[in-house]
Design a protein around this motif. Structure first.
Motif, PDB file in Angstrom:
ATOM      1  N   HIS A 140       0.858  -1.172   0.000  1.00  0.00           N
ATOM      2  CA  HIS A 140       0.000   0.000   0.000  1.00  0.00           C
ATOM      3  C   HIS A 140       0.898   1.226   0.000  1.00  0.00           C
ATOM      4  CE1 HIS A 140      -3.264   2.737   0.725  1.00  0.00           C
ATOM      5  NE2 HIS A 140      -2.525   3.301   1.646  1.00  0.00           N
ATOM      6  N   MET A 141       0.645   2.096  -0.926  1.00  0.00           N
ATOM      7  CA  MET A 141       1.386   3.353  -0.963  1.00  0.00           C
ATOM      8  C   MET A 141       0.458   4.429  -1.494  1.00  0.00           C
ATOM      9  SD  MET A 141       3.916   2.844  -4.180  1.00  0.00           S
ATOM     10  CE  MET A 141       3.281   1.922  -5.574  1.00  0.00           C
ATOM     11  N   GLU A 142       0.764   5.639  -1.132  1.00  0.00           N
ATOM     12  CA  GLU A 142      -0.001   6.788  -1.602  1.00  0.00           C
ATOM     13  C   GLU A 142       0.742   7.417  -2.773  1.00  0.00           C
ATOM     14  OE1 GLU A 142      -0.567   9.364   1.752  1.00  0.00           O
ATOM     15  OE2 GLU A 142      -1.401   7.757   2.971  1.00  0.00           O
ATOM     16  N   ALA A 143       0.039   8.226  -3.550  1.00  0.00           N
ATOM     17  CA  ALA A 143       0.656   8.898  -4.700  1.00  0.00           C
ATOM     18  C   ALA A 143       1.840   9.751  -4.253  1.00  0.00           C
ATOM     19  CB  ALA A 143      -0.376   9.748  -5.434  1.00  0.00           C
ATOM     20  N   THR A 144       1.706  10.426  -3.116  1.00  0.00           N
ATOM     21  CA  THR A 144       2.811  11.272  -2.631  1.00  0.00           C
ATOM     22  C   THR A 144       4.027  10.430  -2.281  1.00  0.00           C
ATOM     23  OG1 THR A 144       1.821  11.222  -0.416  1.00  0.00           O
ATOM     24  CG2 THR A 144       1.354  13.146  -1.785  1.00  0.00           C
ATOM     25  N   GLN A 145       3.810   9.264  -1.702  1.00  0.00           N
ATOM     26  CA  GLN A 145       4.924   8.369  -1.380  1.00  0.00           C
ATOM     27  C   GLN A 145       5.598   7.875  -2.662  1.00  0.00           C
ATOM     28  OE1 GLN A 145       2.519   5.689   1.131  1.00  0.00           O
ATOM     29  NE2 GLN A 145       4.294   5.693   2.496  1.00  0.00           N
ATOM     30  N   MET A 146       4.804   7.574  -3.643  1.00  0.00           N
ATOM     31  CA  MET A 146       5.332   7.069  -4.901  1.00  0.00           C
ATOM     32  C   MET A 146       6.219   8.124  -5.567  1.00  0.00           C
ATOM     33  SD  MET A 146       3.052   5.400  -7.887  1.00  0.00           S
ATOM     34  CE  MET A 146       3.748   5.015  -9.469  1.00  0.00           C
ATOM     35  N   ARG A 147       5.742   9.359  -5.614  1.00  0.00           N
ATOM     36  CA  ARG A 147       6.535  10.438  -6.217  1.00  0.00           C
ATOM     37  C   ARG A 147       7.804  10.694  -5.407  1.00  0.00           C
ATOM     38  NH1 ARG A 147       1.266  12.642  -6.711  1.00  0.00           N
ATOM     39  NH2 ARG A 147       1.648  13.975  -4.917  1.00  0.00           N
ATOM     40  N   ALA A 148       7.681  10.680  -4.080  1.00  0.00           N
ATOM     41  CA  ALA A 148       8.842  10.928  -3.222  1.00  0.00           C
ATOM     42  C   ALA A 148       9.871   9.817  -3.352  1.00  0.00           C
ATOM     43  CB  ALA A 148       8.400  11.077  -1.765  1.00  0.00           C
ATOM     44  N   ALA A 149       9.416   8.582  -3.404  1.00  0.00           N
ATOM     45  CA  ALA A 149      10.331   7.450  -3.537  1.00  0.00           C
ATOM     46  C   ALA A 149      11.080   7.523  -4.859  1.00  0.00           C
ATOM     47  CB  ALA A 149       9.551   6.133  -3.445  1.00  0.00           C
ATOM     48  N   ARG A 150      10.368   7.860  -5.908  1.00  0.00           N
ATOM     49  CA  ARG A 150      11.011   7.970  -7.217  1.00  0.00           C
ATOM     50  C   ARG A 150      12.049   9.090  -7.212  1.00  0.00           C
ATOM     51  NH1 ARG A 150       9.994  10.725 -11.609  1.00  0.00           N
ATOM     52  NH2 ARG A 150       7.931  11.456 -10.984  1.00  0.00           N
ATOM     53  N   ALA A 151      11.723  10.196  -6.545  1.00  0.00           N
ATOM     54  CA  ALA A 151      12.668  11.311  -6.446  1.00  0.00           C
ATOM     55  C   ALA A 151      13.910  10.916  -5.646  1.00  0.00           C
ATOM     56  CB  ALA A 151      11.991  12.522  -5.812  1.00  0.00           C
ATOM     57  N   LEU A 152      13.722  10.191  -4.545  1.00  0.00           N
ATOM     58  CA  LEU A 152      14.870   9.734  -3.752  1.00  0.00           C
ATOM     59  C   LEU A 152      15.820   8.881  -4.583  1.00  0.00           C
ATOM     60  CD1 LEU A 152      13.263   8.730  -0.325  1.00  0.00           C
ATOM     61  CD2 LEU A 152      14.981  10.497  -0.699  1.00  0.00           C
TER      62      LEU A 152
END
Length: 84
Positions: free
Chosen positions: A3-15
């Protein structure tokens, strides 16, 4: 559990420094689907799709942090054997 949120997905990709195309390639999910998941949230996607995207980022060292009163988030794991 995946389970992940859109904000987590964008942040993870940025990291990770990945483009949406790179995430698509590494997860086996189409780039338009990645774009839609980041815009509208992954909840509209099939469970296997969410699992593939999250697993690709976890394999690269991302840890997903669930909502715990301080908000959901992500972080990069320390490499194995790193000094504490």
């Amino acid at each position: 559990m995946y389970h992940m949120e859109a904000t987590q997905m964008r942040a993870a990709r940025a990291l990770l420094g990945w483009t949406q195309g790179e995430l698509a390639k590494r997860s086996g999910v189409s780039e338009p689907t990645i774009k839609r998941m980041e815009l509208l949230g992954p909840g509209r996607s099939a469970g296997d799709t969410i699992k593939a995207v999250q697993k690709a980022m976890e394999n690269a060292g991302v840890q997903f942090i669930p909502e715990n009163g301080g908000g959901a988030g992500v972080r990069l794991a320390k490499p194995k054997g790193a000094a504490e």
